[in-house]
Scaffold this active site. Structure first.
Site, mmCIF file in Angstrom:
data_model
loop_
_atom_site.group_PDB
_atom_site.id
_atom_site.type_symbol
_atom_site.label_atom_id
_atom_site.label_comp_id
_atom_site.label_asym_id
_atom_site.label_seq_id
_atom_site.Cartn_x
_atom_site.Cartn_y
_atom_site.Cartn_z
ATOM 1 N N GLY A 84 1.458 -2.817 -6.208
ATOM 2 C CA GLY A 84 1.444 -1.514 -5.549
ATOM 3 C C GLY A 84 0.127 -0.810 -5.780
ATOM 4 C CD1 TRP A 89 -2.335 -1.851 0.183
ATOM 5 C CD2 TRP A 89 -3.096 -1.114 2.164
ATOM 6 N NE1 TRP A 89 -3.474 -2.551 0.493
ATOM 7 C CE2 TRP A 89 -3.962 -2.119 1.699
ATOM 8 C CE3 TRP A 89 -3.371 -0.501 3.386
ATOM 9 C CZ2 TRP A 89 -5.094 -2.524 2.426
ATOM 10 C CZ3 TRP A 89 -4.480 -0.908 4.111
ATOM 11 C CH2 TRP A 89 -5.335 -1.909 3.628
ATOM 12 N N GLY A 139 5.071 1.832 -10.844
ATOM 13 C CA GLY A 139 4.190 2.999 -10.888
ATOM 14 C C GLY A 139 4.181 3.723 -12.225
ATOM 15 C CB SER A 141 3.096 -1.249 -14.147
ATOM 16 O OG SER A 141 3.655 0.027 -13.895
#
Ligand code: PGA
Length: 250
Positions: free
Chosen positions: A232, A10, A171, A211
């Site tokens: 993530g 998280w 990300g 990702s």
């Protein structure tokens, strides 16, 4: 049959305990409904003490830390020890995440100390490895495994999980290609067999992170042969996270 290991990182989200509880309960329900997967939630430390009270009821549902100290107690301002995590009910701890390597200058030496401290406390460390854009993936993986696992013996390596997370994929929406993920798995296995007996090296679980979404999750499991995923951003989007869990079912 081995369960697929899906770890939710998280990071520094969400902002409130109430939001954390909502996401946690939805993931717990998914763990009950998808017996093929073991789901591990790694929330910010501040939510752990509350969430651990709601852990019971789903056998393949666990908590983990996103980091830990290399000491078990003492004068280390701002740190959280692996023993504290274990006592609180955590089973896993992420170590050497690239955001900590990059933003907090965590070195392989520090990461190695954390791995050993986490193992000593009875946690399963998830060692993150992966190259930055333009770096030689082979050299980076070799160094990060060799240094990160220094003095981790044959007995304790069974509790280690390796997460391959190319830094450029985190990300960014640019997940690693199937071919590159396969190459990374081979590199990790090759390096582990240099450090440990083959039968032990082959048992170490390898996850993919960077990702991960419901569009690519199943490919890493079913095509690449990864043992699980480190998720993530998508782990905070409950409907997307549920789709990821479902898609990895055989
Ligand atoms: P991401 O993060 O899924 O948002 O790319 C993965 C991670 O940092 O572990």
């Amino acid at each position: 049959m081995n369960k697929i290991l899906i770890i939710a990182n998280w990071k520094m989200n969400p902002q409130t305990l109430n939001e954390a509880k909502v996401i946690f309960e939805i993931a717990k329900k998914a763990a009950k409904e998808n017996q093929n997967a073991e789901i591990v939630i790694c929330p910010p430390f501040i939510f752990l003490a509350d969430l651990t009270k709601h852990l019971k009821g789903a056998s393949s549902f666990q908590l983990g830390g996103q980091n830990c100290s290399w000491e078990q107690q003492g004068a280390y301002t701002g740190e959280i020890s692996p023993l504290m995590l274990k006592t609180l009910g955590c089973s896993y701890v992420i170590i050497g995440h690239s955001e900590r390597r990059c933003f907090l200058n965590e070195t392989d030496e520090m990461i190695n100390k954390k791995i050993k401290a986490a193992l000593k406390a009875g946690l399963k460390p998830v060692l993150c490895v992966g190259e930055k854009e333009g770096e030689d993936v082979g050299l980076v993986i070799e160094r990060q495994l060799k240094e990160g696992l220094k003095e981790v013996d044959d007995v304790r390596v069974k509790n280690i999980i390796i997460a391959y997370e190319p830094v450029w994929a985190i990300g960014s929406g640019r997940a690693c290609s199937t071919d590159d993920a396969m190459k990374a798995v081979l590199l990790i296995k090759k390096n582990l067999t240099k450090l440990y007996a083959r039968n032990l090296a082959e048992k170490v679980k390898i996850l993919y992170g960077g990702s991960v979404s419901s569009k690519n999750a199943d490919v890493y499991i079913k095509k690449v042969g990864m043992d699980g995923l480190l998720v993530g951003g998508a782990s905070l989007n409950t409907s997307e996270f549920l789709r990821i869990i479902k898609s990895t079912g055989l």
